[in-house]
Design a protein around this motif. Structure first.
Motif, short mmCIF file in Angstrom:
data_model
loop_
_atom_site.label_atom_id
_atom_site.label_comp_id
_atom_site.label_asym_id
_atom_site.label_seq_id
_atom_site.Cartn_x
_atom_site.Cartn_y
_atom_site.Cartn_z
N LEU A 1 44.97 27.28 53.64
CA LEU A 1 45.84 26.78 52.97
C LEU A 1 45.63 26.63 51.37
CD1 LEU A 1 46.91 23.63 54.91
CD2 LEU A 1 48.33 25.41 54.44
N ARG A 2 44.53 26.47 51.00
CA ARG A 2 44.20 26.52 49.48
C ARG A 2 44.40 28.02 49.06
NH1 ARG A 2 39.62 23.56 50.77
NH2 ARG A 2 38.47 25.33 50.49
N GLN A 3 43.77 29.09 50.01
CA GLN A 3 43.66 30.37 49.46
C GLN A 3 45.28 30.95 49.64
OE1 GLN A 3 41.55 34.52 50.77
NE2 GLN A 3 40.31 32.68 50.77
N ALA A 4 45.91 30.55 50.63
CA ALA A 4 47.31 31.01 50.65
C ALA A 4 48.19 30.48 49.41
CB ALA A 4 47.94 30.55 51.97
N PHE A 5 47.90 29.49 49.22
CA PHE A 5 48.50 28.72 47.85
C PHE A 5 48.40 29.45 46.59
CE2 PHE A 5 48.37 25.55 44.47
CZ PHE A 5 49.84 25.11 44.45
N ILE A 6 47.06 29.72 46.36
CA ILE A 6 46.52 30.25 44.96
C ILE A 6 47.06 31.69 44.83
CG2 ILE A 6 44.70 31.25 43.78
CD1 ILE A 6 43.22 28.37 44.78
N ILE A 7 46.70 32.63 45.85
CA ILE A 7 47.47 33.82 45.96
C ILE A 7 48.81 33.92 45.93
CG2 ILE A 7 47.83 35.79 47.54
CD1 ILE A 7 44.70 35.24 48.73
N THR A 8 49.45 33.02 46.52
CA THR A 8 51.13 32.98 46.37
C THR A 8 51.48 32.85 45.20
OG1 THR A 8 51.46 32.54 48.86
CG2 THR A 8 53.26 31.86 47.24
N LYS A 9 50.73 31.82 44.34
CA LYS A 9 51.10 31.32 42.98
C LYS A 9 51.01 32.69 42.03
CE LYS A 9 52.28 26.99 42.97
NZ LYS A 9 53.52 26.88 42.62
N VAL A 10 49.88 33.38 42.41
CA VAL A 10 49.67 34.68 41.51
C VAL A 10 50.78 35.54 41.72
CG1 VAL A 10 48.15 36.68 41.23
CG2 VAL A 10 47.09 34.27 41.53
N ILE A 11 51.09 36.09 43.07
CA ILE A 11 52.01 37.09 43.17
C ILE A 11 53.33 36.67 42.88
CG2 ILE A 11 53.18 38.06 45.25
CD1 ILE A 11 50.47 38.25 46.61
N ASP A 12 53.65 35.35 42.93
CA ASP A 12 55.12 34.94 42.50
C ASP A 12 55.15 34.68 40.77
OD1 ASP A 12 55.84 34.80 44.95
OD2 ASP A 12 55.55 32.49 45.20
N SER A 13 54.06 34.95 40.20
CA SER A 13 54.05 34.65 38.78
C SER A 13 54.90 35.97 38.25
CB SER A 13 52.60 34.94 38.39
OG SER A 13 52.19 36.15 38.67
N GLY B 1 53.15 39.19 38.83
CA GLY B 1 52.58 39.11 40.20
C GLY B 1 52.20 40.67 40.85
N GLU B 2 53.38 41.38 40.90
CA GLU B 2 53.38 42.67 41.31
C GLU B 2 52.14 43.57 40.90
OE1 GLU B 2 54.87 44.11 43.89
OE2 GLU B 2 55.35 42.02 44.35
N ASN B 3 51.98 43.48 39.46
CA ASN B 3 50.67 44.10 38.78
C ASN B 3 49.53 43.45 39.39
OD1 ASN B 3 52.52 45.56 37.48
ND2 ASN B 3 52.84 44.26 35.77
N TYR B 4 49.48 42.34 39.73
CA TYR B 4 48.21 41.47 40.04
C TYR B 4 47.89 41.89 41.34
CZ TYR B 4 47.84 39.08 35.42
OH TYR B 4 47.79 38.77 34.07
N LYS B 5 48.75 42.37 42.20
CA LYS B 5 48.50 42.76 43.53
C LYS B 5 47.12 43.51 43.81
CE LYS B 5 52.73 41.81 46.03
NZ LYS B 5 53.82 42.54 47.00
N GLU B 6 47.00 44.74 42.57
CA GLU B 6 45.94 45.42 42.67
C GLU B 6 44.54 44.83 42.35
OE1 GLU B 6 45.84 48.71 43.76
OE2 GLU B 6 47.85 48.06 44.63
N ASP B 7 44.91 43.97 41.48
CA ASP B 7 43.62 43.32 40.82
C ASP B 7 42.92 42.45 42.11
OD1 ASP B 7 43.69 44.04 38.59
OD2 ASP B 7 44.33 42.15 37.63
#
Length: 217
Positions: free
Chosen positions: A80-92, A95-101
């Motif tokens: 849950l923590r990882q899904a939450f944090i990754i989703t926050k990054v991608i929804d920023s 976010g699309e640019n950060y997917k590669e990171d």
């Protein structure tokens, strides 16, 4: 070793620790991005789902009266923590640019883990590589037995999950579980390539299932 704990419990706890280390790498990376509220998201993730277990001795923290339940709970919270944090990054906004990171974080850790075990195993058949991978990736509890073998020969080993254990976590944080699979594929591919030059890894859709394949080049 506690008389209540067996090798399988330590093995699973190590997998949880690996998953938490990925979480921490993402957080550390995100703290360096001025447009990401990573400190806030980290705090919120812990408030919602509990803090990571961290690098501690299993026998010092586990509830020996409920070993299975304790381990399952730690898996749930880590996912849950990882899904939450990754989703926050991608929804920023970026976010699309950060997917590669994010992919690069997974690839880097996969490469590091695979290189660590290079030469440690005979790896005469691809199913042996799957067994090494299974020392890392979280796929529920051992009793869940979600992975089903599709092909197992001296040159090809393929498998798929009979059910997705991860969707529930991503749905709970309003995320897209396809992001989880995209990242884990990067990790697995990098792991296999670092572990042995003789084998490669690929994923394709087959009848609605994600068919994972390790094959001899």
């Amino acid at each position: 070793m506690s008389k209540f704990l067996g090798k399988i419990h330590y093995w699973l706890f190590d997998k949880i620790a690996w998953f938490e280390s990925l979480e921490q790498e993402i957080i550390d990376w995100g703290k360096g991005k001025s447009d990401l509220s990573m400190l806030q998201w980290e705090k919120e993730a812990i408030e919602k789902f509990g803090a990571p277990v961290g690098r501690v001795a299993l026998e010092d923290v586990i509830d020996t009266s409920n070993i299975h339940g304790w381990l399952q709970d730690k898996i749930n919270r880590a996912e849950l923590r990882q899904a939450f944090i990754i989703t926050k990054v991608i929804d920023s906004p970026n976010g699309e640019n950060y997917k590669e990171d994010l992919k690069n974080i997974y690839k880097s850790q996969g490469t590091e883990a695979g290189a660590k075990h290079k030469g440690e195993y005979a790896l005469e058949t691809p199913d042996e590589i799957f067994n090494v991978i299974n020392n890392y990736i979280l796929e529920g509890m051992p009793c869940d037995r979600v992975n089903e073998v599709s092909e197992n020969t001296k040159d090809v080993f393929s498998w798929f999950a009979t059910t997705c254990l991860h969707t529930q976590y991503w749905n709970q944080v309003q995320g897209n579980v396809s992001n989880f699979y995209a990242l884990r594929e990067e990790w697995t591919r990098a792991f296999v390539e670092a572990l042995s030059e003789e084998y490669a890894y690929e994923v394709k859709d087959e009848n609605g299932h994600r068919l994972n394949t390790i094959y001899r080049k």
